[in-house]
Motif scaffolding. Structure first.
Motif, PDB file in Angstrom:
ATOM      1  N   CYS A 210      53.376 -23.869  36.187  1.00 61.37           N
ATOM      2  CA  CYS A 210      52.252 -22.932  36.144  1.00 61.37           C
ATOM      3  C   CYS A 210      52.755 -21.493  36.112  1.00 61.37           C
ATOM      4  CB  CYS A 210      51.336 -23.156  37.349  1.00 61.37           C
ATOM      5  SG  CYS A 210      50.286 -24.624  37.210  1.00 61.37           S
ATOM      6  N   LYS A 211      53.845 -21.209  36.836  1.00 59.78           N
ATOM      7  CA  LYS A 211      54.410 -19.867  36.819  1.00 59.78           C
ATOM      8  C   LYS A 211      54.844 -19.488  35.410  1.00 59.78           C
ATOM      9  CE  LYS A 211      58.406 -17.160  38.294  1.00 59.78           C
ATOM     10  NZ  LYS A 211      59.669 -17.157  39.048  1.00 59.78           N
ATOM     11  N   VAL A 212      55.554 -20.403  34.740  1.00 60.84           N
ATOM     12  CA  VAL A 212      56.008 -20.136  33.372  1.00 60.84           C
ATOM     13  C   VAL A 212      54.820 -19.958  32.441  1.00 60.84           C
ATOM     14  CG1 VAL A 212      57.257 -21.112  31.407  1.00 60.84           C
ATOM     15  CG2 VAL A 212      58.194 -21.336  33.714  1.00 60.84           C
ATOM     16  N   GLY A 216      53.867 -16.537  30.413  1.00 61.41           N
ATOM     17  CA  GLY A 216      53.702 -16.546  28.966  1.00 61.41           C
ATOM     18  C   GLY A 216      52.367 -15.957  28.544  1.00 61.41           C
ATOM     19  N   GLN A 217      51.316 -16.290  29.287  1.00 61.24           N
ATOM     20  CA  GLN A 217      50.002 -15.734  28.984  1.00 61.24           C
ATOM     21  C   GLN A 217      49.975 -14.227  29.190  1.00 61.24           C
ATOM     22  OE1 GLN A 217      47.443 -18.000  31.579  1.00 61.24           O
ATOM     23  NE2 GLN A 217      47.287 -19.733  30.161  1.00 61.24           N
ATOM     24  N   GLU A 218      50.671 -13.781  30.252  1.00 62.72           N
ATOM     25  CA  GLU A 218      50.722 -12.347  30.517  1.00 62.72           C
ATOM     26  C   GLU A 218      51.475 -11.603  29.403  1.00 62.72           C
ATOM     27  OE1 GLU A 218      53.028 -10.882  33.852  1.00 62.72           O
ATOM     28  OE2 GLU A 218      51.252  -9.798  34.538  1.00 62.72           O
ATOM     29  N   ARG A 219      52.579 -12.170  28.925  1.00 63.23           N
ATOM     30  CA  ARG A 219      53.321 -11.546  27.827  1.00 63.23           C
ATOM     31  C   ARG A 219      52.470 -11.464  26.567  1.00 63.23           C
ATOM     32  NH1 ARG A 219      57.752 -14.566  29.933  1.00 63.23           N
ATOM     33  NH2 ARG A 219      57.295 -16.239  28.444  1.00 63.23           N
ATOM     34  N   GLN A 223      51.276  -8.130  24.495  1.00 62.92           N
ATOM     35  CA  GLN A 223      51.519  -7.963  23.070  1.00 62.92           C
ATOM     36  C   GLN A 223      50.228  -7.622  22.328  1.00 62.92           C
ATOM     37  OE1 GLN A 223      53.377 -11.581  21.774  1.00 62.92           O
ATOM     38  NE2 GLN A 223      55.292 -11.204  22.902  1.00 62.92           N
ATOM     39  N   MET A 224      49.143  -8.310  22.698  1.00 63.77           N
ATOM     40  CA  MET A 224      47.860  -8.041  22.048  1.00 63.77           C
ATOM     41  C   MET A 224      47.373  -6.626  22.367  1.00 63.77           C
ATOM     42  SD  MET A 224      45.969 -11.724  22.650  1.00 63.77           S
ATOM     43  CE  MET A 224      44.458 -11.163  21.866  1.00 63.77           C
ATOM     44  N   ILE A 244      49.284 -10.985  37.855  1.00 58.94           N
ATOM     45  CA  ILE A 244      50.194 -11.917  38.507  1.00 58.94           C
ATOM     46  C   ILE A 244      51.182 -11.145  39.361  1.00 58.94           C
ATOM     47  CG2 ILE A 244      51.884 -13.742  38.140  1.00 58.94           C
ATOM     48  CD1 ILE A 244      50.651 -14.288  35.465  1.00 58.94           C
ATOM     49  N   GLN A 245      51.269 -11.522  40.631  1.00 60.88           N
ATOM     50  CA  GLN A 245      52.247 -10.932  41.536  1.00 60.88           C
ATOM     51  C   GLN A 245      52.928 -12.082  42.277  1.00 60.88           C
ATOM     52  OE1 GLN A 245      50.321  -8.154  44.090  1.00 60.88           O
ATOM     53  NE2 GLN A 245      49.220  -7.142  42.432  1.00 60.88           N
TER      54      GLN A 245
END
Length: 302
Positions: A210-212, A216-219, A223-224, A244-245
């Motif tokens: 879930c962390k990964v 990935g969603q945050e990156r 980008q968007m 996310i922290q």
């Protein structure tokens, strides 16, 4: 006018009785316009096994807690706003019969009633109160007021191995739960902590997968945002902080007490517009109205 005043006074006494049953650790429940609709004990699927909990349905919230002394003393008070509730009907399982799922942003859990009729009564009363609350708030009745619901935890006994690395659990290799997916995982596979806004403002335990996924969603979101920022003629407003922290500590939920269950009692006024629950015959004189029971509608006149 006299009947309305009598109802208001008795409703106030019942709410105070519920409030006092949780002692000083409970939050205040008495608010203007709040009505006590029903009270009963349901089985709640906890980490280790189903346990009976006391549930109080109001016209705007659902309150439940652990039973210390039946009808008099409860603890571990939980308050759920009905506009944030979503119910899902389920078939019977090996753990519980007459069960359904209650989903909320902070916590989602399975509950079971003593009979199919009682289950249906609970689900219908909760949905009716939820629809009326959404209407009072000016929200659409056919859509949930929230987007994110908490994952339902898989019970401890459902897996003898970590659901990520497949290592067998033992006294030294303990079970934990990922707050994002609800899977049973070991400590090594759940060292990450993340802020899930719909659950808590503090970092909670999440598994490595879930962390990964969240990183990935945050990156992708960054980008968007950069693409939109670089487009000509577009105004961009930055927002500080990340969704996310990560931290290094979290506590598992405390174990809860086990008590016997009893049938639910439903009550309504003469005009059937102000349903409420008769809390305890030892505390308050029974009302002069109708009682909904699992066997049908029974009238009581005193």
């Amino acid at each position: 006018m006299s009947d309305q005043l009598t109802f208001a006074m008795e409703n106030r006494e019942r709410i105070l009785a519920v409030e006092n049953s949780f002692g000083p650790s409970g939050k205040s429940l008495l608010e203007s316009g709040r009505i006590l609709v029903g009270e009963g004990r349901l089985m709640k699927l906890c980490r280790r096994c189903p346990q009976p909990k006391v549930f109080f349905l109001f016209n705007d919230i659902l309150v439940y807690g652990s039973i210390v002394m039946a009808g008099r003393w409860n603890k571990n008070q939980h308050i759920i706003r009905l506009e944030e509730v979503q119910q899902e009907d389920l078939e019977d399982s090996m753990e519980m019969s007459n069960q359904w799922l209650i989903k909320t942003p902070q916590k989602s859990f399975y509950v079971g009633a003593a009979s199919a009729e009682e289950k249906q009564a609970w689900m219908e009363h909760i949905e009716n109160c939820r629809s009326q609350q959404l209407q009072r708030l000016g929200l659409p009745a056919n859509a949930p007021a929230v987007k994110d619901f908490a994952a339902t935890w898989i019970p401890d006994h459902a897996s003898a191995i970590c659901m990520r690395c497949s290592e067998r659990f033992s006294v030294a290799h303990r079970r934990h739960h990922c707050r994002r997916c609800g899977f049973i995982v070991c400590n090594s596979c759940s060292k990450a902590r993340a802020v899930l806004r719909h659950i808590s403002s503090k970092p909670v335990r999440v598994c490595m997968l879930c962390k990964v996924t969240m990183e990935g969603q945050e990156r992708l979101q960054r980008q968007m945002k950069n693409q939109v920022r670089n487009q000509p003629g577009k105004e961009w407003k930055t927002r500080s902080g990340s969704n996310i922290q990560y931290d290094t500590s979290s506590e598992e939920d405390a174990d809860e007490l086990v008590e016997n269950s009893s049938p639910t009692q439903w009550f309504s006024s003469q005009d059937n517009s102000s349903p409420y629950c008769y809390f305890n015959p030892d505390h308050i004189k029974p009302p002069r109205w109708c009682c909904f029971t699992t066997s049908g509608l029974q009238a009581h006149y005193i």
